[in-house]
Design an enzyme around this catalytic site. Sequence first.
Site, PDB file in Angstrom:
ATOM      1  N   SER A 131       0.876  -1.033   0.073  1.00 58.79           N
ATOM      2  CA  SER A 131      -0.253  -0.005  -0.071  1.00 58.79           C
ATOM      3  C   SER A 131       0.644   1.144  -0.028  1.00 58.79           C
ATOM      4  CB  SER A 131      -0.780  -0.057   1.227  1.00 58.79           C
ATOM      5  OG  SER A 131      -1.852   1.002   1.079  1.00 58.79           O
ATOM      6  N   GLY A 174      -4.948  -5.117  15.137  1.00 58.12           N
ATOM      7  CA  GLY A 174      -3.710  -4.722  15.891  1.00 58.12           C
ATOM      8  C   GLY A 174      -2.636  -4.577  15.203  1.00 58.12           C
ATOM      9  N   GLY A 175      -2.868  -3.870  13.823  1.00 60.80           N
ATOM     10  CA  GLY A 175      -1.605  -3.739  12.921  1.00 60.80           C
ATOM     11  C   GLY A 175      -0.678  -2.483  13.439  1.00 60.80           C
ATOM     12  N   ARG A 176       0.090  -2.311  12.712  1.00 63.40           N
ATOM     13  CA  ARG A 176       1.199  -1.359  13.179  1.00 63.40           C
ATOM     14  C   ARG A 176       0.721   0.026  12.936  1.00 63.40           C
ATOM     15  NH1 ARG A 176       6.139   1.014  11.245  1.00 63.40           N
ATOM     16  NH2 ARG A 176       7.746   1.246  13.088  1.00 63.40           N
ATOM     17  N   HIS A 193       2.286  12.089  -1.043  1.00 69.49           N
ATOM     18  CA  HIS A 193       1.811  13.510  -0.813  1.00 69.49           C
ATOM     19  C   HIS A 193       2.986  14.402  -1.322  1.00 69.49           C
ATOM     20  CE1 HIS A 193      -1.578  12.634   1.545  1.00 69.49           C
ATOM     21  NE2 HIS A 193      -1.212  11.697   2.440  1.00 69.49           N
ATOM     22  N   HIS A 236      -2.566   7.349  -4.265  1.00 64.36           N
ATOM     23  CA  HIS A 236      -2.609   6.107  -3.497  1.00 64.36           C
ATOM     24  C   HIS A 236      -2.959   4.857  -4.415  1.00 64.36           C
ATOM     25  CE1 HIS A 236      -5.562   3.179  -1.977  1.00 64.36           C
ATOM     26  NE2 HIS A 236      -4.761   3.147  -0.823  1.00 64.36           N
ATOM     27  N   ARG A 284      -3.518  -6.289  -2.755  1.00 62.85           N
ATOM     28  CA  ARG A 284      -3.665  -7.181  -1.509  1.00 62.85           C
ATOM     29  C   ARG A 284      -4.006  -8.618  -1.865  1.00 62.85           C
ATOM     30  NH1 ARG A 284      -7.094  -3.222  -1.698  1.00 62.85           N
ATOM     31  NH2 ARG A 284      -9.477  -3.805  -1.737  1.00 62.85           N
ATOM     32  N   HIS A 332      -6.378   7.673 -16.919  1.00 57.90           N
ATOM     33  CA  HIS A 332      -7.145   6.557 -17.101  1.00 57.90           C
ATOM     34  C   HIS A 332      -6.931   5.927 -18.346  1.00 57.90           C
ATOM     35  CE1 HIS A 332     -10.516   7.516 -13.961  1.00 57.90           C
ATOM     36  NE2 HIS A 332     -10.164   8.810 -14.097  1.00 57.90           N
TER      37      HIS A 332
END
Length: 306
Positions: free
Chosen positions: A95, A261-263, A99, A109, A113, A148
């Site tokens: 991911s 509970g990810g970082r 910016h 972005h 996954r 696009h």
Amino acid sequence: MNNPNIEQVKVYLLTLQDSICSSLEALEKGMAFREDNWDRGGESGGGRTRVLENGKVFEQAGVNFSHVRGGSLPASATQHRPELAGRDFEALGVSLVIHPNNPYVPTSHANVRFFIAEKVGEEPIWWFGGGFDLTPYYGFREDAVHWHEQAKKACDPFGDTVYEDYKRWCDEYFFIKHRDEPRGIGGLFFDDLNEGGFEHCFGLTQSVANHFIPAYIPIVKRRKETPFTETERDFQCYRRGRYVEFNLVYDRGTLFGLQTGGRTESILMSLPPRVSWRYDWKPEAGSAEDELYQVFLKPQDWLKLN
């Protein structure tokens, strides 16, 4: 081979992270990503976070790889998929959020996954998801068309309606409901992809990921030297507020990561370093800022403009 191959996916995602970071570093002339390797402990997985800060072109760029495991999913994940309850799961992905400094360079972005949930004695449940989207602050038709075009090229080998379907899905997903406006000019979004078997779905996912750099870098090169004023910088910070609102309220990846509970540092690297809000602000009619709202924040068939 039509059975899910987690190791094959992992090797590809790590290579993808390397490739994207190298392409972004090439624009910064001497600057490099900082890398943090992290571990959740035991058998629960970890990841590799890379962040580039305070560059000439990119104020902040984060490109994350993660591979996490767990014995159960949060209620938010099983509410609409009750068949996932009681299953072990693995989730792998890359991911990224970029910016830029210059308000004339869009924020972007992308992510891809793979998810698999298994239970002894039952067939695994798996799918791919991902896409990419563009969030300009000042709109240019040639940039929107190019973006696009690349999205369509990524999809064309996999079916005549894939681009149209995933573009529509992106327009619907990246919509800020409480503001009644899109986040940007869209791109591609897909989820729960398993139709056609593992190889087909993996191939489509790779094609989308591999078209991100050809879609984004030419726009960055075209706009990065554009002169700008503090007024335009202020507008960029104001519009970044919309980005923050979407990520914290609606984004599935952000919510899934926090709820499992990810970082936290890796999950929230998607947020911009400078952002602002103003009460009930409206752009001046006929201004470039107003054009963003009146023209570019309207879902449309950008390829008809070419």
